[in-house]
Design an enzyme around this catalytic site. Sequence first.
Site, PDB file in Angstrom:
ATOM      1  N   SER A  68       0.918  -1.153   0.155  1.00  0.00           N
ATOM      2  CA  SER A  68      -0.027  -0.028   0.083  1.00  0.00           C
ATOM      3  C   SER A  68       0.895   1.280  -0.228  1.00  0.00           C
ATOM      4  CB  SER A  68      -0.933   0.107   1.123  1.00  0.00           C
ATOM      5  OG  SER A  68      -1.689  -1.058   1.175  1.00  0.00           O
ATOM      6  N   HIS A 450      -2.275  -2.483  -5.329  1.00  0.00           N
ATOM      7  CA  HIS A 450      -1.597  -3.943  -5.444  1.00  0.00           C
ATOM      8  C   HIS A 450      -2.611  -5.068  -5.146  1.00  0.00           C
ATOM      9  CE1 HIS A 450      -2.420  -4.459  -1.014  1.00  0.00           C
ATOM     10  NE2 HIS A 450      -2.028  -3.208  -0.653  1.00  0.00           N
TER      11      HIS A 450
END
Length: 519
Positions: A68, A450
């Site tokens: 992140s 992601h």
Amino acid sequence: MTQADNQNPKPMVLIILDGFGESDETTHNAIKEANTPTLDKLFRHYPHTLLEASGRAVGLPDGQMGNSEVGHLHIGGGRKVPQDLTRIDAAIASGEFYENPALIEALEKAKALNKAVHILGLLSPGGVHSRDNQIAALVELAHRCGIKKIYLHAILDGRDTPPKSALLSIEKITDQFHAYGNGKIASLIGRYYAMDRDKRWDRTEKAYDLLTQGTAQFHALTAKEGLMLAYEQGNTDEFVSPTSIHRHNETPITIEDGDVVVFMNFRADRARQLTYAFLDDHFTAFNRQVRPKLSAFVTLTAYAKDIHAAVAFPPLELHNTLGEYLSARGYRQLRIAETEKYAHVTYFLNGGQEAPFNGEDRLLIPSPKVATYDLQPEMSAVEMTNKLVEIIQNDDYDLIVCNFANPDMVGHTGDETATREAIQVIDDCLKRIITALQSVGGEALITADHGNAEKMFDEKTNQPHTAHTSNLVPLIYVGREAQFCKEVGALDDVAPTLLYLMGLEKPREMTGRNLITLK
């Protein structure tokens, strides 16, 4: 150009679905298994493409899964940003690590005073918050400096790695200690306690008391024995209770006056709370029964401006990020997320800038106070959507950036059913947001930082898959007629694409490219 001169649709909403990767695999894929009529419609009727979100595309080593922090840095930065993992590994390979001034100075203090060096860190090959090879490099450096008392307080992963995978890292570092003839693992604790970032201070207190007083639920002769004891209790690596490693007739090894501490996590967000407990003179989150007067406290990277510690690898400065660039042109922005991802849409999206830019507002929606998010897979998505819809209808902002934490945070629990439920909640929220945008003539770019939720089981380890993935992530444009280029893009292309849709040239610092053409 200011927004007053620009006739492009307003607001533009950048929606980041945290942990939402793309995979053709349908088995154990919570995204494919979920009922998602809104997303299905978006993929059918609106232009979309795929983006790389791992490895070299986001400044990481080949094959390293994204995360992140890295994802938001690239989304907001619009350029490739060499990551701390890569920088530190390169320093180890070149030998610069072993000459690092902050580390050398701290170790020399310990040697001069004949005091201990305590290494804190996530002992994991995961590469998201730390990597075990870097901890091993510090152990080697301490040995080279002639430190006699080297103690590793190992935080265990099981979240960015398989749930029961700590043994290999423990054995490798134990072998290194044996080869040097000094040093040992002094304690074990799961990251659930030592790396909380949501102000659950009772967890941090358990870690602090283990380190400073030896307060432990379990005691073991060796680290391996301590890990096996945790497994017998039904705990995976992430949830290992405070465990002190020492002989039965000895007292626990603790951090004492004059000692040196080096915190080897390179990612800041989950290292801050424990660091504050050691360094904050005005700390009130819990009662510190003991506060050692340390010779030095070194952090591998910079954790926060108000943390006064020596930093081994200071941050690289980014200028003209998406937020800074729009601010300089008079655009109004809002960043909105729940607690778990608030730092990502603010600090990380702004390239490590703590304070908001002019014209940038921030709205924090509290994350639910539950032990693990499989117990409440909706998290605070509905509350955030309620606010977001209201804000869209008020027409106060040119750009809104929001993050839905659910796919990542629930995906990390390894609970496939709960993650599927989380995706379905997000799908319903997206419907409401798109409807609100279309009612005022706004647009959206939907992407992810992601992968995670698209892989819930690891066939190789025969365990739930709780880590991120290296899969591509989607980019969907909901607005005017347009076409994406055929080549796969990367996360650093998001900001240039967004600026194009807002009628702006990208700044020269942004090396990412626009991926879309309006028809």
